[in-house]
Scaffold this motif. Sequence first.
Motif, PDB file in Angstrom:
ATOM      1  N   UNK A   8       0.954  -1.309   0.016  1.00 21.00           N
ATOM      2  CA  UNK A   8      -0.034   0.039  -0.156  1.00 21.00           C
ATOM      3  C   UNK A   8       1.154   1.267  -0.025  1.00 21.00           C
ATOM      4  N   UNK A   9       1.886   1.025   0.720  1.00 14.73           N
ATOM      5  CA  UNK A   9       2.829   2.332   0.721  1.00 14.73           C
ATOM      6  C   UNK A   9       3.447   2.603  -0.708  1.00 14.73           C
ATOM      7  N   UNK A  10       3.955   1.448  -1.348  1.00  9.97           N
ATOM      8  CA  UNK A  10       4.379   1.683  -2.606  1.00  9.97           C
ATOM      9  C   UNK A  10       3.538   2.121  -3.638  1.00  9.97           C
ATOM     10  N   UNK A  11       2.076   1.777  -3.695  1.00 10.36           N
ATOM     11  CA  UNK A  11       1.310   1.705  -4.800  1.00 10.36           C
ATOM     12  C   UNK A  11       0.103   2.794  -4.429  1.00 10.36           C
ATOM     13  N   UNK A  12      -0.026   3.005  -3.060  1.00 13.35           N
ATOM     14  CA  UNK A  12      -1.498   3.840  -2.938  1.00 13.35           C
ATOM     15  C   UNK A  12      -1.118   5.208  -2.220  1.00 13.35           C
ATOM     16  N   UNK A  13       0.276   5.622  -2.029  1.00 13.26           N
ATOM     17  CA  UNK A  13       0.447   6.653  -1.277  1.00 13.26           C
ATOM     18  C   UNK A  13       0.557   8.047  -2.076  1.00 13.26           C
ATOM     19  N   UNK A  14       0.628   7.790  -3.601  1.00 13.73           N
ATOM     20  CA  UNK A  14       1.035   8.910  -4.529  1.00 13.73           C
ATOM     21  C   UNK A  14       2.489   9.286  -4.147  1.00 13.73           C
ATOM     22  N   UNK A  15       3.304   8.402  -3.800  1.00  8.82           N
ATOM     23  CA  UNK A  15       4.839   9.038  -3.809  1.00  8.82           C
ATOM     24  C   UNK A  15       5.109   9.458  -2.424  1.00  8.82           C
ATOM     25  N   UNK A  16       4.155   9.701  -1.320  1.00  4.23           N
ATOM     26  CA  UNK A  16       4.237  10.135  -0.034  1.00  4.23           C
ATOM     27  C   UNK A  16       4.913   9.004   0.965  1.00  4.23           C
ATOM     28  N   UNK A  17       4.797   7.983   0.596  1.00  2.57           N
ATOM     29  CA  UNK A  17       5.507   6.970   1.170  1.00  2.57           C
ATOM     30  C   UNK A  17       6.059   5.916   0.255  1.00  2.57           C
TER      31      UNK A  17
END
Length: 136
Positions: free
Chosen positions: A92-101
């Motif tokens: 989810x951090x890699x693909x769903x945070x729009x580059x924030x995480x």
Amino acid sequence: MMNKLRNIGKRYPLTSILIVVIWIICLLPIPENVPLGDVPMMDKWTHFVMYGTLCTVMWLEYLRRHQTKNAGRLFLLAFLAPIVMSGLIELAQAYLTNGNRSGDWLDFVANSIGVVLGNIIGILLAAYRAKVRRDT
């Protein structure tokens, strides 16, 4: 389904709260000036402690609610589920945070080590409880 989740939340309140908090913490953007940001591997230590605490609390709540332990259920809930959750959070951090995480598989490793430690603590607590019950 919602009733089942509500019942789990009532039976295991601290575990439920920790799971929600971990998801929130892991998906929020990281602030620029993080306290202790200069400590080497602080991020990995944080992951290790989060998951170690989660699994220890799972064991404590499980042992509080059940007189006997179900090894299969404990394996699924206190060992396998947190590791799967950890992997899902990294994805989810890699693909769903729009580059924030960013997903970091070393975080996954730190999480998994925390899970193992939390389960070791839980097993020791269960053994202690069994010994106390035998002695009384």
